[in-house]
Scaffold this active site. Structure first.
Site, short mmCIF file in Angstrom:
data_model
loop_
_atom_site.label_atom_id
_atom_site.label_comp_id
_atom_site.label_asym_id
_atom_site.label_seq_id
_atom_site.Cartn_x
_atom_site.Cartn_y
_atom_site.Cartn_z
N GLU A 3 -21.71 15.88 -15.50
CA GLU A 3 -21.41 14.50 -15.85
C GLU A 3 -22.62 13.57 -15.69
O GLU A 3 -22.49 12.37 -15.92
CB GLU A 3 -20.24 14.00 -15.01
CG GLU A 3 -18.94 14.71 -15.36
CD GLU A 3 -17.79 14.36 -14.43
OE1 GLU A 3 -16.64 14.60 -14.82
OE2 GLU A 3 -18.06 13.86 -13.31
N LYS A 46 -25.46 17.64 -12.10
CA LYS A 46 -24.47 17.37 -11.06
C LYS A 46 -23.79 18.65 -10.59
O LYS A 46 -23.54 18.84 -9.40
CB LYS A 46 -23.42 16.39 -11.59
CG LYS A 46 -22.36 15.97 -10.59
CD LYS A 46 -21.36 15.01 -11.22
CE LYS A 46 -20.29 14.59 -10.23
NZ LYS A 46 -19.25 13.75 -10.86
#
Length: 767
Positions: free
Chosen positions: A487, A599
């Site tokens: 993300e 991430k």
């Protein structure tokens, strides 16, 4: 990161009270039973920082969406698991002075989560401003035998004085959610009643008309002898309780027993709630606290018999894996196919308590291996029941057909309000398709495909068919404007994982169609008619499979996370100033999006899911390239890296990633545990041991094990249910021993060799 909890194999122990870590402890010491959950708030009043949380499974509120700039397609609401009636409260006064740990000196504080027997205990000595000292000992649990029952034993002993103690056990529905878009309180009062030693309260949600009834019964004893007291009854708005006074001499132990039944309109008719609660409560009071606690211990013994993992030689690792297993078993029991698993379980309200793709990608394997197959089947049926809503979600985004399962949901509707997630993180569809494959491959329950599976797979494939673009100049299908599992990248073109899982889903759907045509021709014909499947449609799926575009870098021999990934400045995490980490708390979002930093597993997520499609060298090249850029700021990241590191023989990296995921909350790695524990990543922790160190895979219906043991472990063992057998696998540096704890024989492959294991039999393999 600060390790303040004592290491212990079977318990989480906090010695000494620190208000600065209290909200973290409220998360970590949470208790639950799949039906309700309770953060580790104090029974007595506490005026310091605290996140009060009592949660009832399936009870939620559609909090009106609040965004800075509205876009067409945004959901109207964000669903919130509700902070429900505070049922644990027992206010205490000492000669008129309230007991409040924020306003007194606290000595000898010990808080213990007994994971073996399933209860929370706490003891401390409080020194009040006037010098009076009292000892407090409290034990509480929510029953996994009687799922509507919670029980508390709360004892106070004056140590250096004799005086008057006042106890006010109560039910308080005048609560709020910290995470409320407009600071709204979500509950209305329906009914309240306070009697001698009893109270009842019914509240309902302002929307959706969920009703929750709580009924309590209290007893008071002194030095083990039950007292007959006259209580002052108290009724206020959304509040009912009792207040009793007890004369206590120095050294005398005064104990309050509080029994509470919490029932909801999900399980009982509105006119039956109070009676149902009172009946459940009556049965619990008749049994008594000690019997309820004995039942609890016996029931937890059964759970540990099925799901325990034993690690010899590493107490930190042992404590951590049991903590993860304990929280998973507290969160979801699988008995109600209307329920699912929120990322925080019953430990906090962040993420709204809603269902994410975490369930299919990370949680399903735990329940596949540690419980009857009906439990994991119910997780899939949950999504099947939401298929029509998923089709509506696709239509809302402009698609003529197909299903887009929501990123966040309580009832099948999308309720997430970040555009880059709601509109673009569509890889979640693939996780749901993969879960069907994973379930059938593991259990051998091919009947699921005709009953439920194909309909979901076909509608997901229809979505992918429309979501791709055909580029004539390339003679390829591409996927534009997506967000992958990472993300920290939004609105990218051709995320490798999304393209790959889309193509795989269509491939698997065609395989299932072929299977049903060959093995269940009548059901096949029925489903083709129901779905109105045409040959042209399935031919289009095959064309997309054949011509899907996958970004690659042939020089490095890697799959590119997305088009243009190599345009970024390739600076490894180890070369960053440590003060910049975590990035999500120190960098602007713009800076994060332009950076190379990842991430969580993205390309590597695909290599984990579809591991049988890629050789070790391919996995190694991609792991070696992407892991150095990964900041692991998603709780779902370390487990995938640990599993792949195990497969690649990177023992130190595998252990590093395991310990990070296993102790993520216990050591507050990401500085966010006060919001609640990372429950769904706990299932990934379990996978790190079983699929990582244990090397568990299922190939062609055969269980495969290829374990290795971290160098400083003397042994480890785990249990897996597989097609009716429960196998205990014990690994040392010299051999692998598999015990069949059932009468059902099994076939398995251990380190490349085939074995048959008879009922109650044993297999030994050298390492």
């Amino acid at each position: 990161m600060k390790q303040y909890l004592k290491l212990d194999e079977w318990s989480i122990i906090e010695e000494g009270f620190d208000p600065h870590t209290h909200e973290i402890s409220e998360s970590i010491f949470s208790i639950g039973n799949g039906y309700m959950g309770q953060r580790a708030n104090f029974e007595e009043r506490y005026s310091g920082p605290s996140l009060q949380g009592s949660y009832m499974a399936g009870v939620y509120y559609p909090d009106k969406t609040r965004v800075g700039w509205w876009k067409n397609g945004y959901p109207e609401y964000f669903a919130k698991v509700l902070n429900s009636t505070n049922w644990i409260g027992i206010d205490v006064e000492v000669d008129g002075t309230p007991l409040d740990l924020a306003n007194c000196t606290v000595k000898d504080f010990v808080r213990t989560l007994n994971m073996k027997e399933g209860y929370l205990s706490r003891s401390f000595t409080a020194v009040l401003e006037d010098g009076k000292e009292l000892k407090v000992e409290a034990v509480r649990f929510v029953s996994i035998v009687r799922h509507e029952i919670g029980s508390i034993r709360y004892s106070v002993t004056p140590l250096n004085f004799s005086g008057k103690l006042a106890f006010t056990p109560y039910l308080d529905g005048d609560v709020k959610n910290k995470d409320s878009n407009y600071d709204e309180k979500f509950w209305l009062e329906v009914f309240k009643e306070a009697g001698q030693g009893t109270a009842a309260l019914t509240v309902k949600t302002k929307k959706l008309d969920f009703h929750v009834t709580s009924v309590m019964s209290c007893e008071v004893s002194k030095n083990g002898e039950k007292l007959s007291l006259t209580a002052e009854t108290i009724e206020k708005e959304k509040y009912a309780g009792n207040r009793v006074l007890v004369e206590a001499g120095q050294g005398e132990v005064v104990t309050v027993y509080k029994y509470v039944a919490n029932v909801t309109s999900r399980d009982h008719g509105l006119g039956q709630l109070v009676d149902a609660a009172r009946e459940a409560l009556h049965q619990a009071v008749q049994a008594g606290f000690n019997e309820l606690l004995r039942e609890q211990a016996a029931a937890w013994a059964d759970k540990w018999k099925e799901s325990d993992i034993v690690i010899e030689g590493d107490v930190a690792a042992q404590q951590a894996i049991r903590f993860n297993i304990f929280q998973l078993n507290q969160t979801y029991s699988g008995e109600d196919d209307r329920l699912n698993i929120g990322p925080k379980g019953f430990t906090g309200e962040k993420y709204g308590g809603s269902t994410y793709w975490d369930t299919e990608a990370y949680c399903l394997p735990f329940y596949l291996s540690t419980a009857d197959s009906s439990i994991s089947r119910n997780l899939l049926i949950y999504r099947y029941k939401h298929l029509e809503k998923a089709k509506e979600n696709a239509k809302k985004l402009g698609f003529a057909k197909g299903a887009l399962y929501p990123m966040v949901t309580m009832n099948g509707e999308e309720c997430h309000n970040e555009w880059e997630i709601t509109f673009e993180e569509i890889h979640r569809n693939g996780a749901i398709a993969y879960a069907i494959y994973n379930y059938v491959n593991y259990t051998g329950d091919f009947s699921y495909l005709g009953q439920y599976g194909l309909e979901v797979l076909a509608e997901i494939s229809r979505f992918w068919e429309q979501r791709v673009n055909y580029v004539a100049a390339k003679d390829k299908y591409v996927m534009l404007g997506v967000t992958g599992p990472n993300e920290y990248e939004n609105n990218v073109n051709n995320n490798w994982y999304t393209n790959r899982i889309a193509s795989w889903t269509m491939e698997y759907t065609l395989d299932v169609l072929n299977y049903l045509e060959q093995n269940e021709p009548e059901r096949y014909a029925e489903l083709v008619g129901k779905l109105k499947l045409q040959d042209e449609e399935t031919a289009k799926w095959q064309d997309i499979i054949n011509k899907m575009y996958y970004p690659e870098d042939p020089e490095r021999g890697i799959f590119l996370q997305q088009d243009g990934f190599l345009d970024k400045e390739l600076v490894a995490v180890k070369d960053l100033d440590p003060s910049h980490l975590p990035l999500n708390q120190n960098w602007s979002w713009d800076r994060i999006l332009r950076s190379v930093y990842i991430k969580q597993a993205d390309v590597l997520q695909g290599l984990f899911f579809l591991g049988d499609r890629y050789d070790l060298e391919t996995k190694k090249r991609n792991f070696d390239f992407y892991e150095p850029f990964t900041v692991h700021e998603s709780s779902l990241s370390p487990c995938v890296h640990s599993i792949l590191a195990c497969e690649l023989g990177y023992q130190e990296k595998a252990y590093e990633m395991y310990l990070r995921t296993a102790r993520l909350d216990l050591d507050n790695y990401n500085n966010d545990t006060e919001d609640g524990c990372h429950t769904t990543s706990m299932a990934g922790t379990w996978m790190s041991v079983v699929h990582g160190f244990g090397g568990l895979r299922v190939k062609d219906g055969v269980l495969n094990l290829n374990p290795f043991i971290p160098g400083h472990w003397s042994s480890f063992s785990f249990k897996v249910m597989f097609r009716g057998s429960r196998l205990k696998v014990n690994v040392t540096d010299k051999e692998i021993v598999i015990l069949n704890e059932t009468d059902v024989p099994a076939q398995l492959n251990v380190a490349g060799k085939e074995y048959g294991i008879s009922g109650m039999g044993e297999v030994r393999a050298s390492r």
